[in-house]
Design a protein around this motif. Structure first.
Motif, PDB file in Angstrom:
ATOM      1  N   SER A  49      -7.101  -4.721   6.034  1.00 28.79           N
ATOM      2  CA  SER A  49      -6.901  -3.499   5.244  1.00 28.79           C
ATOM      3  C   SER A  49      -7.745  -2.377   5.827  1.00 28.79           C
ATOM      4  CB  SER A  49      -7.349  -3.745   3.798  1.00 28.79           C
ATOM      5  OG  SER A  49      -8.715  -4.100   3.777  1.00 28.79           O
ATOM      6  N   CYS A  50      -7.544  -1.167   5.299  1.00 30.38           N
ATOM      7  CA  CYS A  50      -8.458  -0.076   5.618  1.00 30.38           C
ATOM      8  C   CYS A  50      -9.003   0.486   4.312  1.00 30.38           C
ATOM      9  CB  CYS A  50      -7.769   1.009   6.452  1.00 30.38           C
ATOM     10  SG  CYS A  50      -6.875   2.229   5.472  1.00 30.38           S
ATOM     11  N   PHE A  80      -0.785  -6.138  -0.288  1.00 26.12           N
ATOM     12  CA  PHE A  80      -2.018  -6.402  -1.045  1.00 26.12           C
ATOM     13  C   PHE A  80      -1.710  -7.242  -2.266  1.00 26.12           C
ATOM     14  CE2 PHE A  80      -3.473  -2.690   1.261  1.00 26.12           C
ATOM     15  CZ  PHE A  80      -4.831  -2.898   1.405  1.00 26.12           C
ATOM     16  N   PRO A 130      -4.974   2.653  10.705  1.00 25.98           N
ATOM     17  CA  PRO A 130      -6.150   1.858  11.042  1.00 25.98           C
ATOM     18  C   PRO A 130      -5.933   0.357  11.151  1.00 25.98           C
ATOM     19  CG  PRO A 130      -6.412   2.955   8.912  1.00 25.98           C
ATOM     20  CD  PRO A 130      -5.158   3.476   9.504  1.00 25.98           C
ATOM     21  N   VAL A 131      -5.094  -0.203  10.312  1.00 21.28           N
ATOM     22  CA  VAL A 131      -4.929  -1.659  10.375  1.00 21.28           C
ATOM     23  C   VAL A 131      -4.155  -2.058  11.633  1.00 21.28           C
ATOM     24  CG1 VAL A 131      -3.763  -3.595   9.259  1.00 21.28           C
ATOM     25  CG2 VAL A 131      -5.270  -2.119   7.949  1.00 21.28           C
ATOM     26  N   VAL A 161       1.766   1.892   8.018  1.00 21.79           N
ATOM     27  CA  VAL A 161       1.526   0.504   8.434  1.00 21.79           C
ATOM     28  C   VAL A 161       2.136  -0.435   7.387  1.00 21.79           C
ATOM     29  CG1 VAL A 161      -0.215  -1.248   8.954  1.00 21.79           C
ATOM     30  CG2 VAL A 161      -0.562   1.098   9.731  1.00 21.79           C
ATOM     31  N   GLY A 162       2.000  -0.080   6.124  1.00 20.59           N
ATOM     32  CA  GLY A 162       2.627  -0.894   5.074  1.00 20.59           C
ATOM     33  C   GLY A 162       1.895  -2.199   4.807  1.00 20.59           C
ATOM     34  N   CYS A 163       0.600  -2.119   4.548  1.00 25.05           N
ATOM     35  CA  CYS A 163      -0.171  -3.343   4.302  1.00 25.05           C
ATOM     36  C   CYS A 163       0.200  -3.948   2.951  1.00 25.05           C
ATOM     37  CB  CYS A 163      -1.661  -3.027   4.330  1.00 25.05           C
ATOM     38  SG  CYS A 163      -2.194  -2.454   5.946  1.00 25.05           S
ATOM     39  N   LYS A 208      -8.547   3.081   2.690  1.00 28.09           N
ATOM     40  CA  LYS A 208      -7.665   3.751   1.730  1.00 28.09           C
ATOM     41  C   LYS A 208      -6.950   2.721   0.851  1.00 28.09           C
ATOM     42  CE  LYS A 208      -5.636   6.355   4.980  1.00 28.09           C
ATOM     43  NZ  LYS A 208      -6.418   6.361   6.202  1.00 28.09           N
ATOM     44  N   GLY A 209      -6.218   1.803   1.476  1.00 27.88           N
ATOM     45  CA  GLY A 209      -5.468   0.841   0.681  1.00 27.88           C
ATOM     46  C   GLY A 209      -6.374  -0.100  -0.096  1.00 27.88           C
ATOM     47  N   CYS A 228       0.836  -1.205   0.000  1.00 28.49           N
ATOM     48  CA  CYS A 228       0.000   0.000   0.000  1.00 28.49           C
ATOM     49  C   CYS A 228       0.872   1.256   0.000  1.00 28.49           C
ATOM     50  CB  CYS A 228      -0.903   0.005   1.234  1.00 28.49           C
ATOM     51  SG  CYS A 228      -1.925   1.487   1.357  1.00 28.49           S
ATOM     52  N   TYR A 255      -0.190   4.283   0.988  1.00 25.50           N
ATOM     53  CA  TYR A 255      -0.705   5.343   1.863  1.00 25.50           C
ATOM     54  C   TYR A 255       0.100   5.448   3.173  1.00 25.50           C
ATOM     55  CZ  TYR A 255      -4.783   6.648  -0.946  1.00 25.50           C
ATOM     56  OH  TYR A 255      -5.599   7.138  -1.925  1.00 25.50           O
ATOM     57  N   CYS A 256      -0.262   4.716   4.202  1.00 28.38           N
ATOM     58  CA  CYS A 256       0.342   5.052   5.503  1.00 28.38           C
ATOM     59  C   CYS A 256       1.483   4.125   5.906  1.00 28.38           C
ATOM     60  CB  CYS A 256      -0.729   5.118   6.587  1.00 28.38           C
ATOM     61  SG  CYS A 256      -1.117   3.550   7.371  1.00 28.38           S
TER      62      CYS A 256
HETATM   63  S1  SF4 Z   1      -4.355  -0.243   3.905  1.00 26.66           S
HETATM   64 FE1  SF4 Z   1      -4.720   1.451   5.302  1.00 26.66          FE
HETATM   65  S2  SF4 Z   1      -3.608   0.891   7.168  1.00 26.66           S
HETATM   66 FE2  SF4 Z   1      -2.811  -0.352   5.523  1.00 26.66          FE
HETATM   67  S3  SF4 Z   1      -1.007   0.760   4.776  1.00 26.66           S
HETATM   68 FE3  SF4 Z   1      -2.771   1.304   3.498  1.00 26.66          FE
HETATM   69  S4  SF4 Z   1      -3.570   3.160   4.454  1.00 26.66           S
HETATM   70 FE4  SF4 Z   1      -2.267   2.172   5.958  1.00 26.66          FE
END
Ligand code: SF4
Ligand code: SF4
Ligand code: SF4
Ligand code: FES
Length: 944
Positions: free
Chosen positions: A278-279, A253, A414-415, A249-251, A281-282, A244, A246-247
């Motif tokens: 996940s949240c 996918f 969030p995750v 956390v580094g999810c 955003k990702g 991901c 975005y943030c």
């Molecule tokens: S899915 Fe959400 S919590 Fe995970 S890295 Fe992306 S923005 Fe962050």
């Protein structure tokens, strides 16, 4: 390339170290104690039909499809809820079981629309699979009886549809929302035949508590909950694992594609940061990659008042290089610089700092971490010896006490927040230190033991008061401190914090928190078992940001809470690659791996690898670059993937600095706010269009993999390389893996990192070298990286930003779940359905004093400037404190933030601004003027 198929073992892995051996369908199998028969069978290669079970959720036992026979036991127990026992003999396929299973399936199918061929889930439906698996050929009961076949669809959520006619009431969605996400938005309403999934008391998902994380959609075995894009585009054909963007956390996918079109992002179960969650955003907010406002051609213009002119890549690069050469020729070598991006990959970031140091020939490189976590780097390096968090995310599962300070994980991380809430529901205790009543303080099945709502700016006073209690009440872990820490430094620190002036009682006037609450929280942190601290920008973005980080480190060392699972000091990093941007040498004083530019040995390594002589003096930080520009000495800036006009403090000063430059180069996806002041625009690529790596908040290096070709023609690293070549400093990488190989050669903590290693292990946490070839989940286990842990005296110094009669309220800022940072991406997705504008949270008491009602326009004014936005009345903020987000350029919250910054790192003091709030009539003059100017600055003339 095909779809990555993950094995579903039906029930979660058992963590017991003891093992059990049993026989399943004649095969001997040994599994951990506590494993279900269903999981044991799957690991032995026998697949038992199932519908209500999936290995991300606890077994539920409702569908009765997974029945088995066990020798010596009557009946046919459900294999998902029955644990294995030593010597057990199990049969999973018998005529009796086949008949029972067929009967169960007949009942399901008799109440299910028979439209498989036109169903969006055709080919990806467990009900369809199970009908095949049990050999269902006809349904004796027909479909004429009472049914749910005409139930209405709920299409209120922009990202997924709920089609109740296809629901088999397996409850997987309800359990996913509870167990994985922790939101408890769903319930099974009604009884028996009338049972149905309901989004709480609301008739629709959008009207409910749902935060659109997608866990229920992921868990649903039928087409009841389906991604809108799957309905629109069809089932994906291939998938690629990526990270991901975005943030922090580094999810991980699976990007699932159909042709060149992205169909959906599915959280990857093997992702070690997110473990399949996940949240919003990702999971869903990636539509910006295809947004019509994305700029795909390079553009130049002579002046910021001219329209943009589209040019070829060659012309744009040649023009930029010639401008930088001209500027350096006229104003000197130090008159230009660069800004790296925490949104870009490690490889891209490394290349920008290399460009600045080697091709520009100075150290004027900085990064947006300057404005968020630079105090973390300084504070943790000083106390522990390394500039990063100490744990992996798994560690939270071993914590007994969790202290969250100046962070709002449910919105910003969030995750990880979901993992934290799971641990809290299982019994860990919680302390929240935050001026605002964030969600964690009280949410479904989570309640903080202590919420210390301190006044903005009082962090150091609060932490020293907590330390006072620990030292004066004899709660220090003396054996740990003696063995692991510098005793002289500890003795001085202990003497300092024990002073009566640092007691919770003496500090009460500063913190605004009753001393007894502070004392209780300190006792819980020190004596409650394994205690972990998680903190965010509410700690760092202060004039004493670095001091606060060191005060946190002091607390953890004094109580022995460093160096094992369950404890630690964990900065929750904001952007996807802010850790990586810092690791890669983006700061003006540091080469990659946090080695000072004055360190001759480290510099020598780079000099011989790059064939240049490097400057041994630190270069300019972002605020210094802007000051120098205003003073007429700094004239050219290359900005990769940052929008400093919107994200940096005191917008007017940033605008003045940019306006004073002769060549501002913005490399980004969109014409952002900074681009209004740019002379060259180089279109950037998205994370879907390139290879590379990101490093998350737990130091985890993960692969970003290209799933489609760059729409702009070039990946960001290729643009930097082209610019460097045009400037006369050759770069000749064919692939980002070669850049990583160079990073590994020159950076001791990365020496074991390569794309092969990442492909083999999935991810690694640095340090990754000969001593730790598979990476380092928990740091400082036997000794601190710096040798002995170093206590630092943390004297509370009030900020110069003071409330007074003109500006009597304190403004603090933060984020909201659905939007991200300056909103450049999320505002261009359906996420705006949740947060269309920035609002000012104000306590009803303060609002009443000013005649402000909920939803009114208000004027927000500080010593730096003023803006206008709508008010939201809430007691989440204390009287005297107001709060807003900074996601929308029309509001520009940073117009009001000040130039004050952290004493050690210049990190801006975003979290404390003295303001006044008064009733307003709508957007202010400057906002209208600004919008007009932005419109003019964005005119584009197409290439001839
Ligand atoms: S899915 Fe959400 S919590 Fe995970 S890295 Fe992306 S923005 Fe962050
Ligand atoms: S999307 Fe997430 S929060 Fe919403 S109902 Fe589903 S699991 Fe719950
Ligand atoms: S919506 Fe899906 S997961 Fe939820 S109960 Fe119905 S079929 Fe099961
Ligand atoms: S899968 Fe075991 S009862 Fe449903």
């Amino acid at each position: 390339m095909s779809l990555i198929d993950e094995i579903d073992f039906g029930t979660p892995e058992a963590r017991s170290k003891a093992s059990v051996t049993l026989t399943i369908d004649g095969r001997k199998v040994t599994v951990p104690q506590g494993t279900s028969i269903m999981r044991a069978a799957k690991s032995a290669g026998a697949t038992i039909p199932k519908l209500c079970a999936t290995d991300s959720l606890n077994a539920f036992g409702s569908c009765r499809l997974c029945l088995v026979e066990i020798e010596g036991r009557a009946g046919t127990p459900a294999s998902c809820t029955t644990p294995v026992m030593d010597g057990m003999v199990v049969a999973t396929q018998t005529p009796k079981l086949a008949k029972l299973r067929k009967g169960v399936m007949e009942l399901y199918i008799s109440d299910h629309p028979l439209e498989c061929l036109t169903c969006a889930a055709n080919g990806d439906c467990e009900l369809q699979d199970m009908a095949g698996a049990v050999g269902l050929r006809d349904v004796r009961y027909g479909q004429d009886g009472a049914s749910h076949l005409v139930a209405e669809k709920d299409t209120s959520n922009p990202y997924f549809t709920y089609d109740a006619s296809k629901c088999i009431v397996c409850s997987r969605c309800v359990r996913a929302c509870e167990e994985q996400q922790g939101t408890f938005a769903l319930t099974i309403a009604g009884r028996g035949f009338g049972s149905r999934v309901a989004p709480g008391p609301s008739p629709t998902f959008m009207g409910s508590e749902c935060v659109s994380c997608g866990a229920c959609v992921q868990a649903c075995p039928t087409a009841t909950l389906t991604e809108t894009k799957v309905i629109e585009i069809g089932q994906p054909e291939r998938s690629v694992v990526t990270t991901c963007a975005y943030c922090g956390v580094g999810c991980a996918f699976k990007a699932e594609m159909r042709g060149e079109e992205l169909v959906r992002m599915v959280p990857w179960k093997d992702g070690k940061a997110n473990r399949g969650h996940s949240c919003v955003k990702g999971r869903f907010a990636w539509g910006y990659a295809q947004h019509k406002e994305r700029i795909l051609n390079p553009m130049i213009r002579a002046s910021i008042n001219d329209p943009w002119k589209e040019v070829s890549w060659d012309e744009a690069i040649a023009h930029t290089a010639s401008e930088f050469k001209r500027i350096q020729g006229k104003y000197g070598q130090d008159s230009v610089g660069g800004i790296t991006s925490s949104r870009c990959t490690n490889e891209e970031t490394y290349l920008v700092q290399k460009l600045v140091r080697a091709a520009f020939g100075n150290n004027n490189v900085d990064t947006c971490a300057r404005v968020c976590h630079s105090p973390t780097g300084y504070g943790l390096k000083t106390t522990f010896g390394t500039s990063a968090g100490t744990q992996d995310f798994d560690s939270v599962e071993d914590s007994d006490v969790i202290l969250v300070m100046g962070a709002n994980p449910t919105d910003a991380h969030p995750v990880f927040a979901s993992r934290m809430k799971k641990r809290l529901r299982a019994g860990a205790r919680l302390i929240v230190i935050d001026p605002r009543r964030i969600d964690l303080v009280r949410s479904a099945h989570v309640k903080a033991d202590h919420h210390l709502p301190l006044k903005p700016g009082a962090n150091v006073a609060m932490l020293t008061a907590l330390a006072h209690v620990i030292v004066t009440e004899g709660l220090v872990d003396e054996a740990y401190v003696r063995e692991r820490c510098d005793m002289d430094a500890f003795t001085h620190w202990a003497e300092f914090v024990a002073r009566e002036t640092n007691s919770p009682e003496a500090m009460e006037a500063v913190t605004g928190v009753p001393a007894s609450d502070v004392r209780q929280a300190a006792r819980l942190y020190a004596t409650g078992g394994r205690a972990a601290i998680y903190y965010g920008l509410g700690v760092t973005e202060h004039s004493q940001g670095s001091t606060t980080v060191m005060a946190i480190a002091n607390l953890a060392m004094a109580t022995g809470n460093i160096g094992r699972p369950g404890v630690g000091v964990n900065p929750l990093r904001g952007q996807n690659n802010v850790q990586g941007a810092c690791d890669m040498g983006s700061f003006p004083h540091e080469l990659s791996g946090y080695r000072h530019v004055s360190d001759a040995a480290a510099r020598g390594l780079f000099e011989s690898a790059w064939g240049v002589t490097l400057d041994n003096e630190p270069g300019l930080r972002i605020p210094n670059m802007l000051d120098a520009a205003v003073a007429g000495q700094f004239k050219g800036l290359y900005i990769q993937g940052e929008d400093i006009l919107q994200s940096d403090p005191n917008t007017r000063h940033v605008a003045a600095g940019l306006s004073a430059m002769e060549c501002v180069v913005v490399q980004d996806l969109f014409l952002n706010e900074t681009a209004n002041y740019a002379h060259v625009f180089l279109p950037g690529s998205t994370f879907l269009e390139k290879d590379g790596t990101f490093t998350n908040a737990e130091r985890r290096i993960q692969r970003v993999r290209k799933v489609m070709s760059p729409k702009n023609g070039l990946a960001d690293w290729e643009i930097t390389q082209a610019l460097s070549n045009a400037l006369g400093f050759p770069m000749a990488y064919d692939h980002p893996s070669q850049i990583m190989d160079e990073i590994a050669r020159l950076t001791p903590s990365f020496s074991g990192v390569s794309y092969e290693r990442l492909d083999e292990l999935g991810s690694v946490q640095w340090p990754c070298n000969d001593a730790a070839p598979e990476g380092t989940p928990v740091m400082h286990i036997e000794r601190f990286v710096r040798g002995e842990g170093r206590f630092i005296i943390t004297e509370y110094v009030p900020t110069d930003e003071k409330v007074g009669p003109r500006f009597p309220l304190l403004l603090t800022t933060g984020r909201i779940l659905s939007q991200y940072n300056v909103g450049a991406q999320t505002r261009r997705t359906d996420n705006s359905a949740w947060h269309e504008e920035d609002l000012l949270e104000i306590h009803p008491h303060d609002a009443e004093e000013r005649g402000v009602r909920d939803g009114d326009w208000v004027k927000l004014a500080s010593r730096s400037g003023e803006t206008a936005l709508r008010a939201k009345l809430t007691d989440r903020v204390a009287p005297g404190v107001v709060y807003t987000t900074f996601h929308h350029p029309d509001t520009q919250a940073n117009v009001v933030t000040t130039d004050y910054s952290d004493w050690a790192t210049n990190c801006p003091e975003y979290k404390v601004t003295a303001v006044q709030v008064s009733r307003g009539n709508g957007p202010g003059d400057w906002q209208l003027e600004y919008a007009d100017q932005a419109r003019r600055a964005r005119r584009i003339e197409a290439a001839e």
